[in-house]
Enzyme design. Structure first.
Site, PDB file in Angstrom:
ATOM      1  N   ARG A  79      51.386  45.297  37.724  1.00  0.00           N
ATOM      2  CA  ARG A  79      50.447  44.579  38.588  1.00  0.00           C
ATOM      3  C   ARG A  79      49.668  45.604  39.408  1.00  0.00           C
ATOM      4  O   ARG A  79      50.218  46.649  39.792  1.00  0.00           O
ATOM      5  CB  ARG A  79      51.189  43.604  39.505  1.00  0.00           C
ATOM      6  N   HIS A 115      49.314  32.174  35.665  1.00  0.00           N
ATOM      7  CA  HIS A 115      48.357  31.214  36.207  1.00  0.00           C
ATOM      8  C   HIS A 115      47.245  30.926  35.203  1.00  0.00           C
ATOM      9  O   HIS A 115      46.882  29.765  34.983  1.00  0.00           O
ATOM     10  CB  HIS A 115      47.755  31.742  37.514  1.00  0.00           C
ATOM     11  N   ARG A 168      42.610  35.562  40.489  1.00  0.00           N
ATOM     12  CA  ARG A 168      43.838  36.342  40.294  1.00  0.00           C
ATOM     13  C   ARG A 168      43.557  37.848  40.328  1.00  0.00           C
ATOM     14  O   ARG A 168      44.396  38.637  40.764  1.00  0.00           O
ATOM     15  CB  ARG A 168      44.503  35.962  38.963  1.00  0.00           C
ATOM     16  N   HIS A 174      46.655  40.717  39.337  1.00  0.00           N
ATOM     17  CA  HIS A 174      46.485  40.913  37.895  1.00  0.00           C
ATOM     18  C   HIS A 174      45.303  41.823  37.611  1.00  0.00           C
ATOM     19  O   HIS A 174      44.329  41.854  38.366  1.00  0.00           O
ATOM     20  CB  HIS A 174      46.237  39.573  37.175  1.00  0.00           C
TER      21      HIS A 174
END
Length: 355
Positions: A79, A115, A168, A174
């Site tokens: 991440r 997501h 995101r 991300h």
């Protein structure tokens, strides 16, 4: 991968610097893409309108999230918020500064985005379900209307997916390639279930077998790799180390928390859809009435929002997983069986009084 990650960081910096005014909207879209909304908002709405679509939605969400977990364990995706702190590609310790938010510090691996994958698969189901009503129109004007509807709904679909993906990336949870992978993986899972009618007639035994297979496979995969000295929970210490605020770390974002939540939802659906309460209420004469469906939607949505006030203790991990499974199972059980049965009983009592 370093080149892909470093270019991703540049995109994140660009978004955080030049689109600061849209922060509230992007945070909202990140919540829109939260897979938990499938069980608390989309499912109770669609199940009362069309039980076939509602059932498919749960299966797609659960299997999609299960594949997401397995892919994350295989791909070992970093991440952004911790990668910039640990990479060695920036000289003289000049790591880029990425702003973090309360929803940034997810603890699982980053690729593919859960997501983005959850949002694309459930919206794909909803759009194809809506279009299935218009495809039956035969006259010329209706065909034109169908084409306009098709264009409109798919435009809405892609606007939502792009907004979720940007959100995101904006919050630095991300990289861009992770959300793109998530969107297309979700579409593939949803399309696969367009050709799997057997889920509509699945018995409780089939639901239990599916649950056991998903759990045993995931746990076995984890244990085998652990024996090979590969820690699939490697991302949790990184999240705890590099998150700007320890209070933003949530056990609900760990890999096994999502697995348990999804298995609970699938079990609750199977329990509800094979119960006498479901057969009595949703297969009876009241099930065709618009008033019955509207009451069920309103009561289901209200009840599930009340479930959000039930806070599961997090001090003991095993207890958290058990209670999370029970809470997740209770949600579809409430929508499928408990609420319709109560509404059915109330309407029947009212009709008797009027007669």
């Amino acid at each position: 991968m370093d080149l892909l990650h470093s270019n991703g960081v540049l995109i994140i910096q660009h978004l955080q610097r030049d689109y600061r005014a849209y922060q509230d909207f992007l945070n909202f879209m990140s919540h829109v893409g939260d897979p938990r909304n499938i069980f608390s908002i989309y499912f109770p709405l669609w199940f009362q309108l069309n039980q076939v679509v509602g059932t498919k939605m749960i299966w797609v969400a659960v299997i999609g999230d299960w594949f997401n977990l397995i892919f994350k364990w295989i791909l070992f995706g970093h991440r952004p918020y911790w990668w910039v702190q640990e990479t060695m590609i920036y000289p003289n310790q000049s790591s880029p500064c990425l702003e973090q938010f309360p929803i940034t510090c997810e603890t699982g691996p980053g690729s593919p985005s859960g997501h983005a994958m959850g949002s694309s698969c459930v919206w794909y189901v909803m759009v194809t379900a809506a279009l299935s009503y218009t495809v039956r129109w035969k006259d010329k004007s209706a065909i034109t209307l169908h084409r306009l509807t098709w264009s409109f709904l798919w435009s809405i679909f892609w606007i939502i997916q792009i907004s979720v993906c940007i959100s995101r990336v904006f919050i630095a949870t991300h990289f861009p390639h992770q959300v793109i992978l998530g969107v297309f993986a979700g579409i593939l899972v949803a399309e696969a279930f367009e050709h799997t009618p057997a889920i509509q007639t699945a018995s409780l035994r089939m639901y239990i077998k599916t649950n056991l297979f998903l759990f045993i496979f995931a746990l076995g995969f984890y244990l085998v790799l652990k024996l090979l000295d590969i820690d699939l929970l490697w991302s949790v210490p990184k999240a705890k180390k590099w998150c700007a605020n320890p209070d933003w770390i949530n056990i609900d974002t760990t890999p096994f928390a999502g697995l348990v939540r999804n298995l609970g939802a699938l079990f609750g659906l199977g329990l509800g859809i094979n119960s006498e309460m479901f057969i009595t209420s949703c297969k009876g004469k009241n099930s065709c009435k618009i008033s019955f469906r509207i009451l069920c939607i309103a009561a289901s949505l209200t009840t599930l929002q009340l479930y959000n006030f039930v806070k599961i203790p997090t001090h003991t991990e095993h207890l958290f997983y058990i209670l999370s499974f029970c809470k997740s199972a209770a949600m579809p059980l409430t929508v499928v069986a408990l609420v319709p049965y109560c509404v059915h009983s109330l309407m029947r009592t009212t009709e008797k009084k009027l007669n």
